[in-house]
Design a protein around this motif. Structure first.
Motif, PDB file in Angstrom:
ATOM      1  N   ALA A   5     -27.374 -14.186  38.215  1.00 34.54           N
ATOM      2  CA  ALA A   5     -26.765 -13.458  39.129  1.00 34.54           C
ATOM      3  C   ALA A   5     -26.226 -14.829  39.952  1.00 34.54           C
ATOM      4  O   ALA A   5     -24.837 -14.718  40.460  1.00 34.54           O
ATOM      5  CB  ALA A   5     -27.491 -12.501  40.131  1.00 34.54           C
ATOM      6  N   ASN A   6     -26.856 -15.478  40.549  1.00 32.74           N
ATOM      7  CA  ASN A   6     -26.377 -16.761  41.429  1.00 32.74           C
ATOM      8  C   ASN A   6     -25.508 -17.602  40.693  1.00 32.74           C
ATOM      9  O   ASN A   6     -24.377 -18.303  41.252  1.00 32.74           O
ATOM     10  CB  ASN A   6     -27.525 -17.433  41.758  1.00 32.74           C
ATOM     11  N   ILE A   8     -23.410 -16.755  38.090  1.00 34.30           N
ATOM     12  CA  ILE A   8     -22.175 -15.813  38.159  1.00 34.30           C
ATOM     13  C   ILE A   8     -21.418 -15.985  39.410  1.00 34.30           C
ATOM     14  O   ILE A   8     -20.329 -16.288  39.388  1.00 34.30           O
ATOM     15  CB  ILE A   8     -22.380 -14.753  37.691  1.00 34.30           C
ATOM     16  N   SER A   9     -22.106 -15.842  40.473  1.00 33.93           N
ATOM     17  CA  SER A   9     -21.313 -15.668  41.672  1.00 33.93           C
ATOM     18  C   SER A   9     -20.963 -17.004  42.225  1.00 33.93           C
ATOM     19  O   SER A   9     -19.869 -17.264  42.701  1.00 33.93           O
ATOM     20  CB  SER A   9     -22.649 -15.448  42.845  1.00 33.93           C
ATOM     21  N   ALA A  10     -21.676 -18.274  42.030  1.00 32.15           N
ATOM     22  CA  ALA A  10     -21.178 -19.496  42.271  1.00 32.15           C
ATOM     23  C   ALA A  10     -19.961 -19.746  41.286  1.00 32.15           C
ATOM     24  O   ALA A  10     -18.960 -20.483  41.872  1.00 32.15           O
ATOM     25  CB  ALA A  10     -22.197 -20.416  41.941  1.00 32.15           C
ATOM     26  N   THR A  11     -19.980 -19.428  40.325  1.00 27.67           N
ATOM     27  CA  THR A  11     -19.018 -19.633  39.185  1.00 27.67           C
ATOM     28  C   THR A  11     -17.638 -19.029  39.887  1.00 27.67           C
ATOM     29  O   THR A  11     -16.537 -19.465  39.596  1.00 27.67           O
ATOM     30  CB  THR A  11     -19.343 -19.304  37.832  1.00 27.67           C
ATOM     31  N   ALA A  12     -17.857 -17.624  40.142  1.00 29.86           N
ATOM     32  CA  ALA A  12     -16.615 -16.825  40.676  1.00 29.86           C
ATOM     33  C   ALA A  12     -16.175 -17.525  41.926  1.00 29.86           C
ATOM     34  O   ALA A  12     -14.759 -17.574  41.996  1.00 29.86           O
ATOM     35  CB  ALA A  12     -17.038 -15.400  40.989  1.00 29.86           C
ATOM     36  N   ILE A  13     -16.891 -17.707  42.723  1.00 25.86           N
ATOM     37  CA  ILE A  13     -16.360 -18.673  43.976  1.00 25.86           C
ATOM     38  C   ILE A  13     -15.558 -19.824  43.682  1.00 25.86           C
ATOM     39  O   ILE A  13     -14.618 -20.109  44.301  1.00 25.86           O
ATOM     40  CB  ILE A  13     -17.795 -18.874  45.070  1.00 25.86           C
ATOM     41  N   ALA A  14     -16.073 -20.674  42.771  1.00 24.50           N
ATOM     42  CA  ALA A  14     -15.515 -21.886  42.515  1.00 24.50           C
ATOM     43  C   ALA A  14     -14.267 -21.607  41.955  1.00 24.50           C
ATOM     44  O   ALA A  14     -13.239 -22.327  42.100  1.00 24.50           O
ATOM     45  CB  ALA A  14     -16.242 -22.504  41.453  1.00 24.50           C
ATOM     46  N   THR A  15     -14.172 -20.738  40.952  1.00 26.52           N
ATOM     47  CA  THR A  15     -12.832 -20.348  40.251  1.00 26.52           C
ATOM     48  C   THR A  15     -11.958 -19.839  41.345  1.00 26.52           C
ATOM     49  O   THR A  15     -10.540 -20.223  41.212  1.00 26.52           O
ATOM     50  CB  THR A  15     -13.152 -19.037  39.308  1.00 26.52           C
TER      51      THR A  15
END
Length: 50
Positions: A5-6, A8-15
């Motif tokens: 979950a962390n 995926i969240s970090a990847t979404a924010i970076a994207t």
């Protein structure tokens, strides 16, 4: 599961951050082209007066 979950969240924010940066770069490029075209139009109009 928490690590996933962390990640995926970090990847979404970076994207989102990257997309926003590219969009701002695109807008700056469009504004620069518009300024160049207006400057050229004024330069041509000024030269026709002479």
């Amino acid at each position: 599961m928490e690590i996933l979950a962390n990640t995926i969240s970090a990847t979404a924010i970076a994207t989102i951050y990257l997309i926003y940066g590219y969009y701002q770069n695109y807008l700056a490029h469009r504004r620069r082209i518009l300024r160049e075209r207006v400057a050229y139009m004024l330069w041509v109009a000024a030269n026709e007066i002479e």
